[in-house]
Design a protein around this motif. Sequence first.
Motif, PDB file in Angstrom:
ATOM      1  N   SER A   1       0.014  10.905   2.351  1.00 58.30           N
ATOM      2  CA  SER A   1       1.010  11.804   2.931  1.00 58.30           C
ATOM      3  C   SER A   1       1.000  13.174   2.255  1.00 58.30           C
ATOM      4  O   SER A   1       1.094  14.215   2.922  1.00 58.30           O
ATOM      5  CB  SER A   1       2.407  11.184   2.820  1.00 58.30           C
ATOM      6  N   VAL A   2       0.876  13.177   0.935  1.00 52.61           N
ATOM      7  CA  VAL A   2       0.833  14.446   0.188  1.00 52.61           C
ATOM      8  C   VAL A   2      -0.389  15.262   0.597  1.00 52.61           C
ATOM      9  O   VAL A   2      -0.300  16.479   0.842  1.00 52.61           O
ATOM     10  CB  VAL A   2       0.822  14.179  -1.326  1.00 52.61           C
TER      11      VAL A   2
ATOM     12  N   LEU B   1       7.102  -1.789   8.240  1.00 43.79           N
ATOM     13  CA  LEU B   1       6.814  -2.994   9.020  1.00 43.79           C
ATOM     14  C   LEU B   1       6.193  -4.079   8.143  1.00 43.79           C
ATOM     15  O   LEU B   1       6.585  -5.253   8.222  1.00 43.79           O
ATOM     16  CB  LEU B   1       5.878  -2.649  10.180  1.00 43.79           C
ATOM     17  N   GLN B   2       5.235  -3.686   7.305  1.00 41.61           N
ATOM     18  CA  GLN B   2       4.564  -4.680   6.475  1.00 41.61           C
ATOM     19  C   GLN B   2       5.462  -5.193   5.353  1.00 41.61           C
ATOM     20  O   GLN B   2       5.245  -6.293   4.844  1.00 41.61           O
ATOM     21  CB  GLN B   2       3.266  -4.097   5.909  1.00 41.61           C
TER      22      GLN B   2
ATOM     23  N   GLU C   1       0.821  -1.211   0.000  1.00 39.20           N
ATOM     24  CA  GLU C   1       0.000   0.000   0.000  1.00 39.20           C
ATOM     25  C   GLU C   1       0.851   1.257   0.000  1.00 39.20           C
ATOM     26  O   GLU C   1       0.391   2.336   0.392  1.00 39.20           O
ATOM     27  CB  GLU C   1      -0.937  -0.012   1.214  1.00 39.20           C
ATOM     28  N   ARG C   2       2.093   1.131  -0.465  1.00 41.95           N
ATOM     29  CA  ARG C   2       2.979   2.294  -0.492  1.00 41.95           C
ATOM     30  C   ARG C   2       2.442   3.421  -1.363  1.00 41.95           C
ATOM     31  O   ARG C   2       2.468   4.585  -0.940  1.00 41.95           O
ATOM     32  CB  ARG C   2       4.372   1.870  -0.953  1.00 41.95           C
TER      33      ARG C   2
ATOM     34  N   ILE D   1       2.728   6.568   8.558  1.00 39.92           N
ATOM     35  CA  ILE D   1       2.430   5.884   7.294  1.00 39.92           C
ATOM     36  C   ILE D   1       3.668   5.159   6.783  1.00 39.92           C
ATOM     37  O   ILE D   1       3.606   3.992   6.370  1.00 39.92           O
ATOM     38  CB  ILE D   1       1.917   6.898   6.253  1.00 39.92           C
ATOM     39  N   GLN D   2       4.807   5.850   6.817  1.00 41.49           N
ATOM     40  CA  GLN D   2       6.057   5.229   6.375  1.00 41.49           C
ATOM     41  C   GLN D   2       6.429   4.046   7.260  1.00 41.49           C
ATOM     42  O   GLN D   2       6.911   3.016   6.780  1.00 41.49           O
ATOM     43  CB  GLN D   2       7.173   6.269   6.372  1.00 41.49           C
TER      44      GLN D   2
END
Length: 232
Positions: A16-17, A208-209, A8-9, A202-203
């Motif tokens: 984030s934007v 982690l995932q 989901e990056r 979010i990062q």
Amino acid sequence: MDRWFSSERPMGIAASVLVGLVTVTSWSTAWSDFNLYRTRRTYGDNADRWSEANLISGSLGIVAALALFAAAAVFIIWLWRVRWNAEMFCRGEHRYTRGWVLGCWLVPVVNLWYPKQVVDDIVAASDPRTDPLTTELKDVPGARLVWAWWLTWVTGLVTGNIVQRGVLSGASQLGDLRTNVILSSVSALFITGAAVFAVILIQRIDELQSMRPWVPWWAVGTPQNRFQPPAR
């Protein structure tokens, strides 16, 4: 089960934007409140000047509301998707069903703490250090980053929306306008802090995932079912 992991990056970057855009609009709203105060102090009851300042304030308020709506929509979609991954990483029971990933933001009062707990459980389930057969995610110690994000967000929300927009909406007296400036500036400051922590969060969840082997908890110990996410 017909389920699988997904990175989901890209959605996280979009969120984030938009979170950054909310920060910009919160400061523009604070400036518009200062402009109202300065107009009243400098020009007094001049109707033309006051109407112009009100028009600017109203226009920036609409832009800020649209930015917040867009950021919230994308952030919740991202949260829904990383929750999906988290449910497969670990069998641990989340405190709330998946419907609360959306509902926790909309229900009054509980929206002051449910979203934090939703994110706490996602972080716990995504962390490679968490045993995939853990039964209760609420027993996993919470991350300080989540606390920092949530406390700054709630503080910014209270000062910006509940106090300023609720109690002092439509203020025209100089003293009330000055209070508006102070509250909107405090709100913008905390929203900026919350935005920074949200982007880091979010990062962090993405990391982690990505670090954790993409194997569902029910297939743990079955080598042929293991899959590592692609290298970046």
